[in-house]
Design an enzyme around this catalytic site. Sequence first.
Site, PDB file in Angstrom:
ATOM      1  N   GLY A 222       6.346  99.093  -0.308  1.00  0.00           N
ATOM      2  CA  GLY A 222       5.292 100.252   0.980  1.00  0.00           C
ATOM      3  C   GLY A 222       4.436 100.050   0.666  1.00  0.00           C
ATOM      4  CD  GLU A 263      11.905  95.009  -3.914  1.00  0.00           C
ATOM      5  OE1 GLU A 263      11.415  94.420  -2.427  1.00  0.00           O
ATOM      6  OE2 GLU A 263      13.406  94.836  -4.191  1.00  0.00           O
ATOM      7  N   PRO A 264       6.472  96.811  -5.597  1.00  0.00           N
ATOM      8  CG  PRO A 264       4.823  97.186  -7.130  1.00  0.00           C
ATOM      9  CD  PRO A 264       6.445  97.323  -7.218  1.00  0.00           C
ATOM     10  N   GLY A 265       3.653  95.870  -3.669  1.00  0.00           N
ATOM     11  CA  GLY A 265       3.074  94.222  -3.122  1.00  0.00           C
ATOM     12  C   GLY A 265       1.217  94.337  -3.263  1.00  0.00           C
ATOM     13  NE  ARG A 302      -3.583  93.452   5.674  1.00  0.00           N
ATOM     14  CZ  ARG A 302      -3.721  94.524   5.994  1.00  0.00           C
ATOM     15  NH1 ARG A 302      -4.923  95.011   6.042  1.00  0.00           N
ATOM     16  NH2 ARG A 302      -3.356  95.608   6.355  1.00  0.00           N
ATOM     17  CE1 TYR A 306       1.356  93.049   9.727  1.00  0.00           C
ATOM     18  CE2 TYR A 306       0.253  92.243   8.393  1.00  0.00           C
ATOM     19  CZ  TYR A 306       0.929  92.480   8.822  1.00  0.00           C
ATOM     20  OH  TYR A 306       1.928  91.605   8.360  1.00  0.00           O
ATOM     21  CB  CYS A 332     -11.691  77.928  19.329  1.00  0.00           C
ATOM     22  SG  CYS A 332     -12.377  77.569  21.248  1.00  0.00           S
ATOM     23  CD  GLU A 333      -7.345  81.228  20.708  1.00  0.00           C
ATOM     24  OE1 GLU A 333      -6.723  82.820  20.675  1.00  0.00           O
ATOM     25  OE2 GLU A 333      -5.788  80.520  20.746  1.00  0.00           O
TER      26      GLU A 333
END
Length: 404
Positions: A222, A263-265, A302, A306, A332-333
Amino acid sequence: MSTSISNQTLVHLAEKYGTPLYVYNFNTIERQYKKLQSAFEGTNTRFFYACKALTNINVLKYVKSLGANIDCSSINEVKLALKAGFPAKRILYTSNGISFDEIEVAKELGVYINIDSLSNLRKFGEAFGDQYPVGLRLRPNIMAGGNLKISTGHENSKFGIPVDLLDDILTIVKAYDINVIDLHIHTGSEIKDVGVFVKGIEVLFDLLPHFPHVKVIDLGGGFKVPYKKDEQGTDIDLLAKEVFDAIKSHPNALGRSLEVWFEPGKFLVSECGTLLTKVNVLKKTKTTRFAAVNSGFNHLIRPMFYDAFHQIDNISNENGEVGNYSIVGNICETDTFAWERPMNEIKEGDILAFRNAGAYGFEMASNFNSRYKPAEVMVLNGNDALIRERDQFADLFRKQIEVL
């Protein structure tokens, strides 16, 4: 070797491979991993790449070549990691809300396992007792992360076994003589305040006396990545100092030889990625100029999911007069990437680059509106290579069964 790709090169890649196109600079991944290695040098620390951020097999192989381990959120990610060449003891499997069948497969594959619920902990004990060491994912009741959707450690989160159920955990562990070797938490994503990790240490170390066989403290990932030019990411050097100062000063650390896992992503792959799009149409209302690109939240969800910010640059016209544009997609959104964003003058046909698109970009892409998923390209030491072909029409119905 520079860890950046020039705009001129990106335009060339867009012309060579077409758009929309994901471009990953593998030298940036190396730079980010070396930051971790440097900051934690001399400590008993292991890093597990949270591969849910980006699972292209070439990314996995490259991360492995750097010396990183891998963190998997599903049994299929575990199988991908094995296919990429990771040995079982460099693979960590932490999932939630899953069938016990997945845990059984992970056990047979010989990887590290973190269990996320009392239910599966009991099933694990019934099936394996003390035969196989296991970790516990705990919910520390810490609110952290960039927003609620990416906060995973608070008291209303679905993730982890609540620490206030310690008595229930210990009852199950004792009943089946479960060999708990790892205590794990993950509080969320986009965490800038290193104090959050220190709080996590306090929570886990307070539990240590109840788990005499624990060898690992897993603080999750995170780390914050700067998405805006004036933002600062997590201070990794400060993180290393504060974490190990907290460990050394905690009375429950005495006599324990513990590994610390992270746990870096996003930290490893976000900045490596650029999504290249082409401007299809310009529209103008009384108040807004729209630039519609040949992409949408089917390729980069994203911003809509988010409210995430991505720097967007017109790399076809770097010296153009700056004006405000709203960058939108072609599905179409409502798929607005940016409202009233200052941009160099945009013309139809220009190439727009979406920065920091390596994490949760292609990985969360879909075929919504029956549109193709983009191609992916890697760049390493100045050389480019196609690592995923663009979808073709047949891909849209490849798994369908025509019965009419």
